[in-house]
Design an enzyme around this catalytic site. Structure first.
Site, mmCIF file in Angstrom:
data_model
loop_
_atom_site.group_PDB
_atom_site.id
_atom_site.type_symbol
_atom_site.label_atom_id
_atom_site.label_comp_id
_atom_site.label_asym_id
_atom_site.label_seq_id
_atom_site.Cartn_x
_atom_site.Cartn_y
_atom_site.Cartn_z
ATOM 1 N N PHE A 131 0.853 -1.182 0.000
ATOM 2 C CA PHE A 131 0.000 0.000 0.000
ATOM 3 C C PHE A 131 0.899 1.245 0.000
ATOM 4 O O PHE A 131 1.893 1.284 0.714
ATOM 5 C CB PHE A 131 -0.867 -0.056 1.268
ATOM 6 C CG PHE A 131 -2.029 0.882 1.267
ATOM 7 C CD1 PHE A 131 -3.194 0.568 0.574
ATOM 8 C CD2 PHE A 131 -1.974 2.082 1.964
ATOM 9 C CE1 PHE A 131 -4.273 1.431 0.579
ATOM 10 C CE2 PHE A 131 -3.052 2.950 1.973
ATOM 11 C CZ PHE A 131 -4.203 2.617 1.275
ATOM 12 N N ASP A 212 2.495 -5.187 8.336
ATOM 13 C CA ASP A 212 1.311 -4.337 8.246
ATOM 14 C C ASP A 212 0.111 -5.286 8.250
ATOM 15 O O ASP A 212 -0.050 -6.099 7.326
ATOM 16 C CB ASP A 212 1.379 -3.530 6.941
ATOM 17 C CG ASP A 212 0.167 -2.639 6.734
ATOM 18 O OD1 ASP A 212 -0.922 -2.979 7.240
ATOM 19 O OD2 ASP A 212 0.303 -1.610 6.041
ATOM 20 N N TYR A 237 -10.324 0.410 11.295
ATOM 21 C CA TYR A 237 -11.598 0.784 10.667
ATOM 22 C C TYR A 237 -12.019 -0.188 9.572
ATOM 23 O O TYR A 237 -13.073 -0.048 8.994
ATOM 24 C CB TYR A 237 -11.534 2.224 10.116
ATOM 25 C CG TYR A 237 -10.282 2.545 9.319
ATOM 26 C CD1 TYR A 237 -10.165 2.141 7.993
ATOM 27 C CD2 TYR A 237 -9.222 3.221 9.899
ATOM 28 C CE1 TYR A 237 -9.017 2.420 7.265
ATOM 29 C CE2 TYR A 237 -8.071 3.508 9.182
ATOM 30 C CZ TYR A 237 -7.974 3.097 7.866
ATOM 31 O OH TYR A 237 -6.833 3.371 7.155
ATOM 32 N N LYS A 238 -11.163 -1.178 9.254
ATOM 33 C CA LYS A 238 -11.507 -2.167 8.224
ATOM 34 C C LYS A 238 -12.227 -3.336 8.900
ATOM 35 O O LYS A 238 -13.348 -3.190 9.343
ATOM 36 C CB LYS A 238 -10.257 -2.571 7.449
ATOM 37 C CG LYS A 238 -9.714 -1.389 6.625
ATOM 38 C CD LYS A 238 -8.370 -1.640 5.979
ATOM 39 C CE LYS A 238 -7.926 -0.390 5.205
ATOM 40 N NZ LYS A 238 -6.511 -0.424 4.842
ATOM 41 N N ARG A 387 -12.991 -5.370 -5.703
ATOM 42 C CA ARG A 387 -12.834 -6.161 -4.469
ATOM 43 C C ARG A 387 -14.210 -6.433 -3.885
ATOM 44 O O ARG A 387 -15.043 -5.532 -3.784
ATOM 45 C CB ARG A 387 -11.998 -5.399 -3.431
ATOM 46 C CG ARG A 387 -10.537 -5.351 -3.723
ATOM 47 C CD ARG A 387 -9.725 -4.922 -2.498
ATOM 48 N NE ARG A 387 -10.218 -3.711 -1.847
ATOM 49 C CZ ARG A 387 -9.531 -3.026 -0.936
ATOM 50 N NH1 ARG A 387 -8.339 -3.440 -0.542
ATOM 51 N NH2 ARG A 387 -10.049 -1.942 -0.388
HETATM 52 C C1 LIG Z 1 -5.758 0.737 4.762
HETATM 53 C C2 LIG Z 1 -4.300 0.532 4.747
HETATM 54 C C3 LIG Z 1 -3.437 1.496 5.274
HETATM 55 C C4 LIG Z 1 -3.971 2.787 5.787
HETATM 56 O O1 LIG Z 1 -3.096 3.544 6.566
HETATM 57 P P1 LIG Z 1 -3.695 4.690 7.516
HETATM 58 O O2 LIG Z 1 -2.521 5.269 8.184
HETATM 59 O O3 LIG Z 1 -4.671 4.022 8.440
HETATM 60 O O4 LIG Z 1 -4.416 5.660 6.631
HETATM 61 C C5 LIG Z 1 -2.072 1.199 5.299
HETATM 62 N N1 LIG Z 1 -1.601 0.037 4.820
HETATM 63 C C6 LIG Z 1 -2.413 -0.898 4.273
HETATM 64 C C7 LIG Z 1 -1.853 -2.203 3.766
HETATM 65 C C8 LIG Z 1 -3.778 -0.674 4.212
HETATM 66 O O5 LIG Z 1 -4.580 -1.598 3.668
#
Ligand SMILES: *Cc1c(COP(=O)(O)O)cnc(C)c1O
Length: 427
Positions: A131, A212, A237-238, A387
């Site tokens: 990401f 992560d 939040y996921k 997705r």
């Molecule tokens: C959703 C997501 C993030 C989001 O990072 P935030 O700091 O919460 O905005 C980071 N890494 C991955 C792999 C994600 O899926």
């Protein structure tokens, strides 16, 4: 698991009847009565989270400043309390987990504190499918130290643009590598990496391992302590349904306790010392040391409600239902959508499959818009990805059946052609 069943609506209904988690569906709010398959981007609000947030407001109303130490959930201890509630989802010890910051900030904390480059060991391994925020964080952390990403970053590329091969990751391991930063579940293909294997191999070279867990916490099982993972960080939040912008999480293996925080702040202090207000910090002797400032309590409170469900059910049950949902979805896609040029990029092997399905189609952007118009909520990932995430705590097998029928009719009637094939600002 579903080999003996015909792929029909009545099979879906039967699976729903037998579903041991079915009572949890009533605990959630469904926007516009939709079939919500986007819980891997933003999980839904539950009644328990709503109540927990209202209780937090109530304690502010009743106690004012004394809410820090009074009420059912004194604010001063809430981050540690949520850490403890999260630990069982991770196979971690309570003191190794803290609710704090965000995914991005927690990665910065891990890097700033534990990445200690020297003249021979100074590289970081990442992957080409990660990401963007993780990559930005790692690069900026290097640059803030005057290190060039082109000299210090090793990027493991995917062979097919969707999956990573653990052996390719390990080929990069050497005594020059200080840390490896990877995802537990890849955000696009939904591939689960073998975190245990990667950790063991990395440790043979003295490399620290950070995962992560944004897409794996609340969706797959973890044994962070047994695997010996050094660090992990995630959002809530996921799959954890903490609400938009809910506070993130950080895991630090206890073997690293005692290391001075790189991004220090007074909430990382030992609790009994914090209000001595000394200019010399006395950090907490657990993962709490890596907090910074005052926690975002209103963004933490909903987790009290949602984590209580995860604790009740346990990850084993959640994973079991989740795999059945995605298996049913994959098989239905195979059966019903054969002639419409969808390509599945999700590992079909349950061991390697997270909690969502990733399909590719040339017309993905407008197919997603057509799905939404018909109250099936997917998410679009450019340039051509769809997705779909049926969620163990609140989705049903009948919804999976219906969603595939809606998709089929969109393809048959070509209703997606009413929309433009481009992404919206948020996709
Ligand atoms: C959703 C997501 C993030 C989001 O990072 P935030 O700091 O919460 O905005 C980071 N890494 C991955 C792999 C994600 O899926």
């Amino acid at each position: 698991m579903l080999n003996d069943f015909p792929l029909t609506r009545s099979t879906a209904e039967k699976l729903d009847e037998q579903d041991e988690l079915k009572k949890y569906r009533q605990e959630f709010y469904f926007p516009k009565n939709s079939i919500y398959f986007d819980g891997n981007s933003l999980g839904l609000l539950s009644k328990r989270s709503e109540e927990a947030l209202l209780r937090m407001l109530e304690s502010w109303k009743r106690f004012g400043i004394d809410g820090w130490t009074e009420g059912d959930e004194p604010w001063f201890y809430l981050s540690e309390r949520l850490g403890e509630m999260t630990a069982s989802l991770l196979g971690a010890e309570a003191e190794e987990v803290i609710a704090t910051g965000s995914t991005t900030i927690n990665l910065h904390q891990i890097l700033t504190t534990f990445y200690k480059p020297n003249s021979y060991r100074n590289k970081i391994v990442i992957d080409g499918l990660n990401f963007p925020t993780d990559i930005y964080a790692v690069k900026s952390n290097l640059m803030a130290r005057g290190l060039e990403p082109k000299d210090h970053l090793i990027r493991v590329e995917s062979r097919d643009g969707h999956l990573l091969n653990e052996e390719d990751i390990m080929e990069t391991f050497s005594d020059e590598v200080a840390m490896v930063v990877l995802s537990g579940v890849l955000y696009r293909s939904g591939q689960v990496l073998d975190m245990e294997y990667i950790t063991k191999e990395a440790h043979k070279h003295g490399i620290l391992v950070a995962f992560d867990l944004c897409h794996s916490i609340g969706s797959v099982e973890h044994e962070l302590s047994n695997w010996g993972v050094d660090f992990a960080f995630w959002c809530t939040y996921k799959h954890l349904n903490g609400g938009p912008g809910s506070v993130g999480g950080l895991y630090v293996n206890k073997k690293h306790f005692g290391k001075s925080p790189g991004l220090a702040g007074w909430f990382g202090s030992k609790k009994e010392k914090q209000f001595d207000l000394e200019h010399k910090m006395t950090p907490a002797e657990h993962a709490g040391a890596y907090q910074t400032g005052t926690p975002q309590l209103l963004s933490a409170a909903p987790l009290l409600g949602s984590l209580s469900m995860f604790q009740e059910v346990g990850m084993k049950q959640i994973r079991k239902k989740s795999l059945l949902l995605t298996e049913f979805l994959l098989k239905l896609i195979n059966q019903e959508l054969k002639k419409y040029a969808f390509t599945n990029r999700t590992p079909t092997n349950p061991k390697n499959r997270g909690a969502h399905i990733f399909l590719e189609h040339e017309e993905a952007a407008r197919i997603c818009k057509a799905l939404k118009k018909q109250h099936v909520i997917p998410d679009y990932r450019g340039p051509n990805g769809i997705r779909l995430a049926p969620v163990a705590l609140y989705s049903t097998f009948t919804e999976v059946w219906e969603a595939v029928q809606v998709l089929k009719s969109i393809m048959e009637k070509e209703t997606y052609k009413q929309f433009k094939n481009e992404r919206n600002v948020i996709a």
